[in-house]
Design a protein around this motif. Sequence first.
Motif, short mmCIF file in Angstrom:
data_model
loop_
_atom_site.label_atom_id
_atom_site.label_comp_id
_atom_site.label_asym_id
_atom_site.label_seq_id
_atom_site.Cartn_x
_atom_site.Cartn_y
_atom_site.Cartn_z
N GLU A 124 0.84 -1.21 0.00
CA GLU A 124 0.00 0.00 0.00
C GLU A 124 0.87 1.26 0.00
N LEU A 125 1.95 1.23 0.77
CA LEU A 125 2.85 2.39 0.81
C LEU A 125 3.51 2.61 -0.55
N ALA A 126 3.89 1.50 -1.23
CA ALA A 126 4.50 1.63 -2.56
C ALA A 126 3.51 2.24 -3.55
N ALA A 127 2.26 1.75 -3.50
CA ALA A 127 1.23 2.30 -4.39
C ALA A 127 0.96 3.76 -4.09
N ALA A 128 0.91 4.10 -2.80
CA ALA A 128 0.68 5.50 -2.42
C ALA A 128 1.84 6.38 -2.86
N ALA A 129 3.07 5.85 -2.75
CA ALA A 129 4.24 6.63 -3.18
C ALA A 129 4.18 6.91 -4.68
N TRP A 130 3.79 5.89 -5.47
CA TRP A 130 3.67 6.10 -6.92
C TRP A 130 2.58 7.12 -7.24
N ASN A 131 1.44 6.99 -6.60
CA ASN A 131 0.34 7.93 -6.86
C ASN A 131 0.72 9.35 -6.49
N THR A 132 1.43 9.50 -5.37
CA THR A 132 1.88 10.83 -4.96
C THR A 132 2.88 11.41 -5.95
N ALA A 133 3.83 10.56 -6.36
CA ALA A 133 4.83 11.03 -7.33
C ALA A 133 4.17 11.39 -8.66
N LYS A 134 3.22 10.57 -9.11
CA LYS A 134 2.54 10.84 -10.38
C LYS A 134 1.74 12.13 -10.30
N THR A 135 0.99 12.32 -9.22
CA THR A 135 0.21 13.54 -9.07
C THR A 135 1.11 14.77 -9.04
N GLY A 136 2.22 14.66 -8.30
CA GLY A 136 3.15 15.79 -8.24
C GLY A 136 3.75 16.12 -9.60
#
Length: 430
Positions: free
Chosen positions: A307-319
Amino acid sequence: MARTPPALLSPADQERRRALSLMKTVALGALVFMAVLFVVAFTLQERYPWLDYVRAAAEGGMVGALADWFAVTALFRHPLGIPIPHTAIIPNRKDEIGRTLGEFVETNFLSEEVVRTKLDSLSIATSVGRWLTDPEPSAQGQTHAQRVISEGATMATGVLNALSDDDVNGIIEDLARTHLIMPEWGPPLGGWLERIVASGAHHGAVDMAAENVAAWLEGNHAAFDGLVSRRLPTWVPSLAHRLVDDTIYNEAVRFVAAVRADPDHPARHAIDAYLERLADGLQHDPATIGRLEDSKIAVFDSPRVRELAAAAWNTAKTGLLTALADPDSGLRTRATAALVDVGGRLRTDAALQRRVDDWVGQGAVFLVSRYRHDIASIITDTVERWDPAETTEKIELMVGRDLQYIRLNGTIVGALAGLAIFTIAHAFLG
């Protein structure tokens, strides 16, 4: 042959069609003029002998006009619709013409010598550098460097939006499993720890830990209240309870102070010995290595980590998407500045200019030498896909106007030739 409706033609082809029609009218007018002239001269030549010369010129003009009309028409269609052999050359030999044209381009335009000679005459690096550093905004209100970054941001945004989050998470998981989970951590980690202990690089970490413990003890005296005294018998006086707790706290403070003050303290040696044993066990003890591997797998297989890996990707993509969409974002501003800096170096650094020009030349020559047949085959394949009528019309629009000049010239030259032949024959033969 059916003609393409004007609405389907490009503006340039529409203009070519008008010019072609005009020249056809002029050439036909010249033929009609010669025919009328011939009729008049033939009718009145007995009354006016000098009209013999006009009749001869008109005859030659009509013959020349008709001959050249036949030659020009035979290129594109059967004259008068009659299937005369070796007429309608272009529609009948369309594919062969396409192959010949492709071979001509491949041989004469896509050769290594031609490409290298052309590139050697251009200063590509200097031109690109001057273009990138041009401070004047373009029609879009941006400098060239800003325009490049803007287009790059648009492409990157499209790529990011096209990426499936599930696919990216799967790729990240596969990469992590291949490069983090599957390799054995114990021996390399033990070797790394052994080198750290041997060099004494861990002493700073021990000092920092002792400082943090001392700071915690200083601010948490109350944490020792009842730590030991609550286990004493109930008949022990409460004063003794307090004394025991204070003694434990003071001993802890003195112990930590001693560790901090003495680089040769036994506790430090104990830590060194423990780390040495741990480093050796991580390298050579199967049980220690196994425990580390079990812990590693348990951590990476945890749903929370995923979940943390998926959240990190989503955060990076949004940024990234936010930064790419904002022309004034730090990402695009720094990228533009870097591109302008590269352009400046391309303008002023002669060594860099030579390297870039050489890279471009080598790359172009490599592409031409390897793919020139494929590039030229575009011409062949395109012509083969064309409808014969469409091909004929395209070529006629390109060169037909000039060919109509041949008809006009043939009329004039035929008239002059007819007049010359009649004059010479009349002079010598009477």
